[in-house]
Design an enzyme around this catalytic site. Structure first.
Site: not given
Ligand code: 5GP
Length: 189
Positions: A105-106, A109, A158, A171
């Site tokens: 995973e990248d 959050d 973010f 990206r």
């Molecule tokens: P989660 O479901 O854990 O809140 O977020 C998952 C997805 O939200 C990540 O895979 C990513 O695509 C996006 N995301 C969450 N935080 C960030 C951030 O700080 N920057 C970016 N560009 N995408 C984020």
């Protein structure tokens, strides 16, 4: 939005440099290899944000790996907030039943996206299912997720770059950085 993009000038702060990413990827790859011995491993990455991390990490892992790619989109949220409602745009192309699987995973959050994915992939009956994320933002976690490998724990900001986007741009930056607030005040079209 396109005309106003200035890849480097739009970044207020570099949070993780290219060199720091490279060193961490090498470290993670070695650890993952050591933990899995000579059992083959299937890396499952989630497009599009994990693409650079997956490409670098797979080459840092010194044991046989297969790769597969999924694409999911969360919907009902905003351009900077996840909603937890997930739609699968691209599914696995091969069975993972009985395989050792590592999700690449990248960023985690709230954890809602990964929580959904975990339940989905567990249903495919892998032998083991682990998680590796480049970035972890624990401040906003809504679901408890057991993460096996974390690259960097970052504050609640973010971020973009190294795969991560804002309005599908940024990206291709080689580092992870925080956008200047002015960029948010003119939201993507
Ligand atoms: P989660 O479901 O854990 O809140 O977020 C998952 C997805 O939200 C990540 O895979 C990513 O695509 C996006 N995301 C969450 N935080 C960030 C951030 O700080 N920057 C970016 N560009 N995408 C984020």
């Amino acid at each position: 939005m396109t005309a106003a993009i200035n890849l480097v000038a739009d970044i207020g702060e570099v949070l993780v440099s290219e060199a720091e990413i490279a060193a961490k990827v090498a470290d993670l790859g070695a650890r993952i290899g050591a933990d899995h011995g000579d059992r083959p491993l299937t890396l499952v990455s989630v497009l599009k944000g994990s693409l650079p991390f997956m490409a670098d990490l797979m080459r840092a892992i010194p044991i046989p790996v297969r790769i597969d790619l999924m694409e999911v989109s969360s919907y009902g949220g905003t351009s900077t907030e996840s909603s937890g409602l997930v739609r699968i745009l691209k599914d696995l192309s091969a069975s993972i039943e009985g395989e050792d699987v590592l999700i690449v995973e990248d960023i985690i959050d709230t954890g809602l996206t990964l929580n959904y994915l975990l339940r989905y992939l567990r249903g495919k009956k892998p032998r083991s299912l682990r998680i590796c994320t480049l970035l972890d933002k624990p401040a906003r976690r809504l679901v408890d997720i057991p993460v096996d490998y974390v690259g960097f724990t970052i504050p609640d900001q973010f971020v973009v770059g190294y795969g991560l986007d804002y309005g599908e741009f940024y990206r291709n930056l080689r580092f992870v950085g925080v956008l200047r607030p002015e960029v948010y005040s003119s939201p993507p079209e």
